[in-house]
Design a protein around this motif. Structure first.
Motif, PDB file in Angstrom:
ATOM      1  N   ARG A 169       0.864  -1.179   0.000  1.00 39.81           N
ATOM      2  CA  ARG A 169       0.000   0.000   0.000  1.00 39.81           C
ATOM      3  C   ARG A 169       0.896   1.222   0.000  1.00 39.81           C
ATOM      4  O   ARG A 169       1.677   1.438   0.925  1.00 39.81           O
ATOM      5  CB  ARG A 169      -0.860   0.006   1.263  1.00 39.81           C
ATOM      6  CG  ARG A 169      -1.785   1.190   1.368  1.00 39.81           C
ATOM      7  CD  ARG A 169      -2.160   1.429   2.815  1.00 39.81           C
ATOM      8  NE  ARG A 169      -3.140   2.494   2.973  1.00 39.81           N
ATOM      9  CZ  ARG A 169      -2.845   3.788   2.967  1.00 39.81           C
ATOM     10  NH1 ARG A 169      -1.616   4.208   2.772  1.00 39.81           N
ATOM     11  NH2 ARG A 169      -3.810   4.692   3.158  1.00 39.81           N
ATOM     12  N   CYS A 170       0.757   2.027  -1.038  1.00 40.41           N
ATOM     13  CA  CYS A 170       1.569   3.241  -1.138  1.00 40.41           C
ATOM     14  C   CYS A 170       1.127   4.231  -0.064  1.00 40.41           C
ATOM     15  O   CYS A 170      -0.065   4.418   0.186  1.00 40.41           O
ATOM     16  CB  CYS A 170       1.403   3.856  -2.526  1.00 40.41           C
ATOM     17  SG  CYS A 170       2.392   5.326  -2.743  1.00 40.41           S
ATOM     18  N   THR A 171       2.111   4.858   0.588  1.00 46.14           N
ATOM     19  CA  THR A 171       1.772   5.815   1.651  1.00 46.14           C
ATOM     20  C   THR A 171       1.234   7.132   1.083  1.00 46.14           C
ATOM     21  O   THR A 171       0.717   7.952   1.833  1.00 46.14           O
ATOM     22  CB  THR A 171       2.997   6.103   2.550  1.00 46.14           C
ATOM     23  OG1 THR A 171       4.123   6.354   1.714  1.00 46.14           O
ATOM     24  CG2 THR A 171       3.280   4.922   3.459  1.00 46.14           C
ATOM     25  N   HIS A 172       1.353   7.351  -0.234  1.00 45.74           N
ATOM     26  CA  HIS A 172       0.815   8.582  -0.813  1.00 45.74           C
ATOM     27  C   HIS A 172      -0.703   8.541  -0.848  1.00 45.74           C
ATOM     28  O   HIS A 172      -1.380   9.049   0.023  1.00 45.74           O
ATOM     29  CB  HIS A 172       1.429   8.812  -2.209  1.00 45.74           C
ATOM     30  CG  HIS A 172       0.898  10.022  -2.914  1.00 45.74           C
ATOM     31  ND1 HIS A 172       0.728  10.054  -4.287  1.00 45.74           N
ATOM     32  CD2 HIS A 172       0.495  11.230  -2.453  1.00 45.74           C
ATOM     33  CE1 HIS A 172       0.245  11.239  -4.635  1.00 45.74           C
ATOM     34  NE2 HIS A 172       0.092  11.979  -3.536  1.00 45.74           N
ATOM     35  N   ARG A 173      -1.267   7.844  -1.800  1.00 43.09           N
ATOM     36  CA  ARG A 173      -2.728   7.840  -1.895  1.00 43.09           C
ATOM     37  C   ARG A 173      -3.321   6.442  -1.748  1.00 43.09           C
ATOM     38  O   ARG A 173      -4.513   6.264  -1.971  1.00 43.09           O
ATOM     39  CB  ARG A 173      -3.158   8.478  -3.219  1.00 43.09           C
ATOM     40  CG  ARG A 173      -2.708   9.955  -3.334  1.00 43.09           C
ATOM     41  CD  ARG A 173      -3.862  10.923  -3.244  1.00 43.09           C
ATOM     42  NE  ARG A 173      -4.679  10.849  -4.444  1.00 43.09           N
ATOM     43  CZ  ARG A 173      -4.467  11.583  -5.557  1.00 43.09           C
ATOM     44  NH1 ARG A 173      -3.464  12.444  -5.602  1.00 43.09           N
ATOM     45  NH2 ARG A 173      -5.262  11.457  -6.590  1.00 43.09           N
ATOM     46  N   GLY A 174      -2.456   5.472  -1.412  1.00 40.87           N
ATOM     47  CA  GLY A 174      -3.000   4.186  -0.973  1.00 40.87           C
ATOM     48  C   GLY A 174      -3.073   3.077  -1.999  1.00 40.87           C
ATOM     49  O   GLY A 174      -3.539   1.982  -1.676  1.00 40.87           O
ATOM     50  N   GLN A 208       8.459   0.738  -7.065  1.00 37.79           N
ATOM     51  CA  GLN A 208       8.048   2.062  -7.522  1.00 37.79           C
ATOM     52  C   GLN A 208       6.542   2.072  -7.708  1.00 37.79           C
ATOM     53  O   GLN A 208       5.986   1.213  -8.403  1.00 37.79           O
ATOM     54  CB  GLN A 208       8.733   2.397  -8.833  1.00 37.79           C
ATOM     55  CG  GLN A 208       8.189   3.678  -9.430  1.00 37.79           C
ATOM     56  CD  GLN A 208       9.251   4.414 -10.217  1.00 37.79           C
ATOM     57  OE1 GLN A 208      10.264   4.865  -9.689  1.00 37.79           O
ATOM     58  NE2 GLN A 208       9.012   4.522 -11.504  1.00 37.79           N
ATOM     59  N   CYS A 209       5.884   3.035  -7.058  1.00 38.31           N
ATOM     60  CA  CYS A 209       4.427   3.083  -7.171  1.00 38.31           C
ATOM     61  C   CYS A 209       4.017   3.391  -8.600  1.00 38.31           C
ATOM     62  O   CYS A 209       4.509   4.350  -9.203  1.00 38.31           O
ATOM     63  CB  CYS A 209       3.866   4.135  -6.211  1.00 38.31           C
ATOM     64  SG  CYS A 209       2.067   4.222  -6.319  1.00 38.31           S
ATOM     65  N   PRO A 210       3.086   2.596  -9.142  1.00 38.62           N
ATOM     66  CA  PRO A 210       2.661   2.824 -10.527  1.00 38.62           C
ATOM     67  C   PRO A 210       1.857   4.124 -10.714  1.00 38.62           C
ATOM     68  O   PRO A 210       1.697   4.564 -11.849  1.00 38.62           O
ATOM     69  CB  PRO A 210       1.769   1.615 -10.831  1.00 38.62           C
ATOM     70  CG  PRO A 210       2.082   0.605  -9.789  1.00 38.62           C
ATOM     71  CD  PRO A 210       2.476   1.379  -8.569  1.00 38.62           C
ATOM     72  N   TYR A 211       1.360   4.722  -9.618  1.00 40.91           N
ATOM     73  CA  TYR A 211       0.479   5.882  -9.779  1.00 40.91           C
ATOM     74  C   TYR A 211       1.280   7.168 -10.009  1.00 40.91           C
ATOM     75  O   TYR A 211       1.264   7.733 -11.105  1.00 40.91           O
ATOM     76  CB  TYR A 211      -0.437   5.981  -8.549  1.00 40.91           C
ATOM     77  CG  TYR A 211      -1.677   6.840  -8.697  1.00 40.91           C
ATOM     78  CD1 TYR A 211      -1.937   7.580  -9.859  1.00 40.91           C
ATOM     79  CD2 TYR A 211      -2.609   6.914  -7.656  1.00 40.91           C
ATOM     80  CE1 TYR A 211      -3.080   8.362  -9.967  1.00 40.91           C
ATOM     81  CE2 TYR A 211      -3.755   7.696  -7.764  1.00 40.91           C
ATOM     82  CZ  TYR A 211      -3.980   8.426  -8.920  1.00 40.91           C
ATOM     83  OH  TYR A 211      -5.106   9.194  -9.022  1.00 40.91           O
ATOM     84  N   HIS A 212       2.035   7.635  -8.982  1.00 44.48           N
ATOM     85  CA  HIS A 212       2.804   8.876  -9.162  1.00 44.48           C
ATOM     86  C   HIS A 212       4.309   8.673  -9.022  1.00 44.48           C
ATOM     87  O   HIS A 212       5.054   9.630  -8.942  1.00 44.48           O
ATOM     88  CB  HIS A 212       2.371   9.935  -8.147  1.00 44.48           C
ATOM     89  CG  HIS A 212       0.897  10.130  -8.038  1.00 44.48           C
ATOM     90  ND1 HIS A 212       0.133   9.438  -7.117  1.00 44.48           N
ATOM     91  CD2 HIS A 212       0.037  10.915  -8.743  1.00 44.48           C
ATOM     92  CE1 HIS A 212      -1.140   9.793  -7.256  1.00 44.48           C
ATOM     93  NE2 HIS A 212      -1.239  10.674  -8.239  1.00 44.48           N
ATOM     94  N   GLY A 213       4.700   7.402  -8.933  1.00 46.47           N
ATOM     95  CA  GLY A 213       6.131   7.122  -9.015  1.00 46.47           C
ATOM     96  C   GLY A 213       6.937   7.247  -7.734  1.00 46.47           C
ATOM     97  O   GLY A 213       8.157   7.270  -7.788  1.00 46.47           O
ATOM     98  N   TRP A 214       6.292   7.316  -6.577  1.00 45.73           N
ATOM     99  CA  TRP A 214       7.082   7.270  -5.344  1.00 45.73           C
ATOM    100  C   TRP A 214       7.858   5.957  -5.323  1.00 45.73           C
ATOM    101  O   TRP A 214       7.328   4.901  -5.719  1.00 45.73           O
ATOM    102  CB  TRP A 214       6.194   7.358  -4.093  1.00 45.73           C
ATOM    103  CG  TRP A 214       5.635   8.709  -3.811  1.00 45.73           C
ATOM    104  CD1 TRP A 214       5.479   9.733  -4.703  1.00 45.73           C
ATOM    105  CD2 TRP A 214       5.160   9.188  -2.553  1.00 45.73           C
ATOM    106  NE1 TRP A 214       4.924  10.827  -4.083  1.00 45.73           N
ATOM    107  CE2 TRP A 214       4.716  10.519  -2.755  1.00 45.73           C
ATOM    108  CE3 TRP A 214       5.046   8.641  -1.280  1.00 45.73           C
ATOM    109  CZ2 TRP A 214       4.183  11.292  -1.713  1.00 45.73           C
ATOM    110  CZ3 TRP A 214       4.513   9.403  -0.248  1.00 45.73           C
ATOM    111  CH2 TRP A 214       4.095  10.724  -0.465  1.00 45.73           C
TER     112      TRP A 214
HETATM  113  S1  FES Z   1      -0.392   6.697  -4.915  1.00 43.35           S
HETATM  114 FE1  FES Z   1       1.636   5.986  -4.876  1.00 43.35          FE
HETATM  115  S2  FES Z   1       2.766   7.641  -5.650  1.00 43.35           S
HETATM  116 FE2  FES Z   1       0.766   8.399  -5.589  1.00 43.35          FE
END
Ligand code: FES
Ligand SMILES: [Fe+2]
Length: 459
Positions: free
Chosen positions: A95-100, A115-121
């Motif tokens: 679970r990404c700590t950015h938006r989940g 690497q998060c597929p959404y915004h790349g964290w």
């Molecule tokens: S939700 Fe993972 S980088 Fe935005």
């Protein structure tokens, strides 16, 4: 005409944290249908049971090298089980700590970072946030530990079996397992080096509650009925030499097999005493599968006196070892129950191979593993389907709201039938439901508790 049964008002939810009167829903000899059908109870189980006690996650052989990972679940929590660059096994929340969003969409692999597929964290496999795209857009210090991936605070292995809990007050795993650890040892120690390696799995999903599988895990009452076609298939050409589960056919309770409850919801059914104690005793019981005669002749030719002891390594160990709430060892399989929803569950059968530790000839290891794959094609395909049909039909039956109870009273109240030993373990004949009455005491203990749950993050 028999007396009409009064229809009770359904149990109502209590205020606060006490969702229901658990002592009413689970009694000594019966359980209320709601524990299998109520979404609120399922939701509570996902913290109090899957979280509140040790849950099986994976086997160490599935992540043998540094930076190996697999994705699994703890209850409904998606996890990445990883062996980090220092060899430490961690259970990271997927679970990404950015938006989940889930970070990792693969079943398994090898990676130092995710690497998060959404915004790349981008996160190290220790869970630490390594970097974010265009950091100048954040006023905040992105090194704050709150951005590191959540992880399960307690992950422990017992001889390769990885368990985890969020409960800071849970006993150490070894104490939690108690005397069932010895039975796990026996299951492992018959193999070269006292080890197995997980290979691939048969994956089933059924429309029913997860507890239906656990309630069946030590059930010796259903075998002769539910698995009749399998028993008949296994024994069609066997003549006097009863195969497979044939010892259930006539009077299972007078056979030397038995069930034992060892505490904390754990139990095992021991069919090993039914066996002839000689090299080849286990092999003799193994039901027919392709190539058997050829391998047997070949082993006798190659290894002489040693052949049958080696062939026993391809036989299905006749014991069912169950660790509450989601883990079974049976035959040569590791079975895992994964709740998907109140009425949906995964039942996964991992096959196991033996390893070449130099104690037996290498070509025998390869052949034994080929034969073990034939057992993987056996019960999971021809037996599990019978069980799953029962689970789905129970779930249907329990949709009738007025007929409230399921009974687990076989063997209950008969003097001297169920024996309690000095160490608190309980023994009963193979068809008794003592195991179920006991694991429901553990279920109830956990559901009543307010577990001290925690997650952690890298500092
Ligand atoms: S939700 Fe993972 S980088 Fe935005
Ligand atoms: Fe069964």
């Amino acid at each position: 005409m028999t007396a009409l049964e009064k229809i009770n008002a359904p149990p109502t939810r209590l205020g606060g944290t006490a969702l229901y009167d658990w002592d009413y829903l689970v009694q000594e000899d019966r359980a209320h249908r709601l524990i299998y059908t109520d979404p609120a109870i399922f939701e509570a189980e996902m913290t109090n049971i899957f979280g509140g006690t040790w849950t099986y996650l994976a086997h160490e052989s599935e992540i043998p090298n540094d930076n190996d990972f697999i994705t699994r679940r703890l209850g409904l929590r998606p996890l990445i089980i990883v062996r980090d660059a220092n060899g430490k096994i961690r259970a990271l929340y997927n679970r990404c700590t950015h938006r989940g969003t889930t970070l990792c969409r693969w079943d398994k692999g090898n990676s130092k970072s995710f690497q998060c597929p959404y915004h790349g964290w981008n996160f190290l496999n220790t869970g630490k946030l390594r970097g974010v795209p265009w950091p100048e857009g954040y006023a905040e210090d992105m090194r704050d530990p709150k951005y590191n991936i959540a992880q399960v605070p307690r992950v422990e292995s017992y001889r390769g079996f990885i368990f985890a809990t969020l409960n800071m007050d849970a006993l150490p795993l070894i104490e939690h397992l108690g005397s069932i650890a010895k039975i796990i040892d026996e299951w492992l120690d018959r193999n070269p080096g006292g080890k197995v390696v997980v290979c691939e799995a048969n994956r089933f999903r059924y429309k029913g509650n997860w507890k239906l599988a656990y309630d069946n895990s030590c059930d010796g009452y259903h075998v002769a009925y539910s698995h009749r076609s399998l028993l008949e298939t296994e024994n069609r050409f066997a003549g006097e030499n009863a195969k497979g589960m044939a010892y259930y056919r006539n009077s299972p309770d007078t056979q030397p097999m038995y069930m034992r409850y060892t505490g904390r919801g754990n139990h095992f059914k021991d069919k090993r005493p039914n066996l002839e104690k000689r090299p080849g005793g286990l092999w003799a019981l193994e039901s027919a599968h392709p190539g058997m005669e050829h391998y047997e002749a070949e082993f006798i030719r190659r290894y002489g006196d040693r052949a049958f002891a080696l062939l026993d390594l391809a036989g299905s160990e006749p014991v069912n070892i169950n660790v509450f709430p989601n883990f079974s060892l049976l035959g040569n399989h590791i079975q895992v129950f994964e709740p998907v929803g109140v009425e949906e569950t995964n039942a996964i059968w991992y096959g196991t191979m033996i390893v070449d530790d130099g104690s037996i000839p290498s070509d025998a290891v390869t052949d034994i593993n080929a034969l073990r794959m034939r057992t993987q094609e056996g019960f999971p395909n021809f037996g599990e389907v019978d069980d799953i049909a029962n689970f789905e039909q129970i779930q249907r039956g329990l949709m009738a709201p007025e007929d409230e109870w399921v009974y687990m009273n076989r063997g209950f109240g008969i003097p001297d039938r169920v024996k309690t030993h000095d160490d608190g373990s309980i023994t009963a004949p193979a068809t008794d439901e003592a195991f179920m009455r006991e694991h429901f005491k553990e279920w109830k203990r956990l559901m009543k508790a307010r577990p001290n749950l925690a997650i952690q993050r890298e500092p």
